[in-house]
Scaffold this motif. Structure first.
Motif, PDB file in Angstrom:
ATOM      1  N   ILE A  32       2.935  -0.502   0.652  1.00  0.00           N
ATOM      2  CA  ILE A  32       2.048  -0.774   1.476  1.00  0.00           C
ATOM      3  C   ILE A  32       2.709  -2.419   1.348  1.00  0.00           C
ATOM      4  CG2 ILE A  32       0.128   1.171   1.237  1.00  0.00           C
ATOM      5  CD1 ILE A  32      -0.681  -0.618  -1.113  1.00  0.00           C
ATOM      6  N   LYS A  53       2.436  -5.316   3.832  1.00  0.00           N
ATOM      7  CA  LYS A  53       1.144  -5.290   4.523  1.00  0.00           C
ATOM      8  C   LYS A  53       0.354  -7.412   4.325  1.00  0.00           C
ATOM      9  CE  LYS A  53       1.148  -1.343   6.287  1.00  0.00           C
ATOM     10  NZ  LYS A  53       0.670  -1.150   7.466  1.00  0.00           N
ATOM     11  N   ILE A  59      -1.042  -8.269   1.147  1.00  0.00           N
ATOM     12  CA  ILE A  59      -2.324  -8.304   0.975  1.00  0.00           C
ATOM     13  C   ILE A  59      -3.045  -8.637  -0.609  1.00  0.00           C
ATOM     14  CG2 ILE A  59      -3.601  -6.224  -0.865  1.00  0.00           C
ATOM     15  CD1 ILE A  59      -1.225  -3.818   0.433  1.00  0.00           C
ATOM     16  N   VAL A 116      -7.353  -5.902  -3.629  1.00  0.00           N
ATOM     17  CA  VAL A 116      -7.699  -4.059  -3.576  1.00  0.00           C
ATOM     18  C   VAL A 116      -8.811  -3.629  -3.516  1.00  0.00           C
ATOM     19  CG1 VAL A 116      -6.660  -2.046  -4.194  1.00  0.00           C
ATOM     20  CG2 VAL A 116      -4.952  -3.973  -4.155  1.00  0.00           C
ATOM     21  N   ARG A 171      -7.371  -9.804   4.020  1.00  0.00           N
ATOM     22  CA  ARG A 171      -6.378  -8.193   4.131  1.00  0.00           C
ATOM     23  C   ARG A 171      -6.515  -7.677   2.989  1.00  0.00           C
ATOM     24  NH1 ARG A 171      -2.628  -8.790   7.937  1.00  0.00           N
ATOM     25  NH2 ARG A 171      -1.408  -7.886   7.142  1.00  0.00           N
ATOM     26  N   ALA A 219      -6.312  -3.618   1.208  1.00  0.00           N
ATOM     27  CA  ALA A 219      -5.848  -2.745   0.868  1.00  0.00           C
ATOM     28  C   ALA A 219      -6.863  -1.637   0.250  1.00  0.00           C
ATOM     29  CB  ALA A 219      -4.591  -2.173   0.236  1.00  0.00           C
ATOM     30  N   VAL A 234      -7.600   1.973  -1.789  1.00  0.00           N
ATOM     31  CA  VAL A 234      -6.963   2.672  -2.320  1.00  0.00           C
ATOM     32  C   VAL A 234      -7.926   4.264  -3.112  1.00  0.00           C
ATOM     33  CG1 VAL A 234      -5.490   3.212  -4.867  1.00  0.00           C
ATOM     34  CG2 VAL A 234      -5.294   1.165  -3.378  1.00  0.00           C
ATOM     35  N   ALA A 261      -4.667  -1.290   4.795  1.00  0.00           N
ATOM     36  CA  ALA A 261      -3.622  -0.369   4.121  1.00  0.00           C
ATOM     37  C   ALA A 261      -5.093   0.168   3.874  1.00  0.00           C
ATOM     38  CB  ALA A 261      -2.718  -1.203   3.260  1.00  0.00           C
ATOM     39  N   ALA A 301      -4.558   3.867   0.824  1.00  0.00           N
ATOM     40  CA  ALA A 301      -3.420   4.478   0.114  1.00  0.00           C
ATOM     41  C   ALA A 301      -4.291   5.096  -1.087  1.00  0.00           C
ATOM     42  CB  ALA A 301      -2.010   3.097  -0.986  1.00  0.00           C
TER      43      ALA A 301
END
Length: 192
Positions: A41, A44, A46, A49, A116, A118, A120, A146, A148
């Motif tokens: 990822i 992307k 990021i 997270v 942005r 992600a 997880v 994203a 993940a």
């Protein structure tokens, strides 16, 4: 290479899953998974997270570290004193019988708004928990770019997430769910 030996856990009379408990895996395995997911990822761009308690926390921290981010944002499942005014999103998980909710501490809103992000997690099964996390992050103003997970189970999660969000998912392996016609029948792998 990562090898996991996952026990089957019956979650309904005619349905079972291969159970991954990240808190029971060794640290080297989770570090490997986190590095691999971060690599998938990284393009992307990021900013943040986020992960869900409890099983996504170690993985989320590892991914954040690999992406050279200073922290992760944990979506809590249990009510804590400091979460009395948290943003809340209800969720149903196939591995938990009771209704649950994800909670995001409001002190993190300014750090997630417009960023942005992600998301997880350890496993995407039905997609219900992941969908709830995405709704909560978006309610906080985050742009989820994203998703993940170490594992995805079959393909049912794609419907729950919808095509746009399903396209954001990166994973290390796909595993089946298991079904049987009756209690005496053997478990059969289901991949779709």
């Amino acid at each position: 290479k990562m090898v996991l030996r996952l026990p089957l856990m019956q979650i309904a009379p005619n349905m079972a899953i291969a159970l991954l408990m990240t808190i029971d895996e060794d640290i080297a395995t989770m570090d490997f998974a986190g590095r691999e997911l971060a690599e998938k990822i990284a393009s992307k761009n990021i900013d943040c997270v986020a992960s869900a308690a409890t099983l996504g926390i170690l993985l989320g921290a590892t991914v954040a570290k690999e992406l050279q981010l200073p922290r992760q944002y944990v979506l809590q499942k249990t009510m804590k004193t400091h979460l009395s005014d948290a943003l809340i999103e209800p969720l149903n998980s196939i591995t938990t019988k009771n209704d649950q909710a994800l909670r995001l501490d409001r002190r993190w809103l300014s750090e997630l708004n417009g960023k942005r992000v992600a998301f997880v997690d350890d496993v995407i099964s039905s997609g219900s928990s992941c969908a709830a996390a995405l709704r909560l992050l978006r309610a906080a103003g985050a742009e989820v770019v994203a998703i993940a997970a170490i594992l995805v189970e079959a393909d049912g999660w794609r419907t729950k997430l919808g095509q746009e969000d399903a396209n954001l998912v990166s994973f290390l392996a796909k595993i089946p769910i298991f079904r049987r016609d009756n209690e005496d029948a053997p478990w059969q792998e289901v991949w779709d």
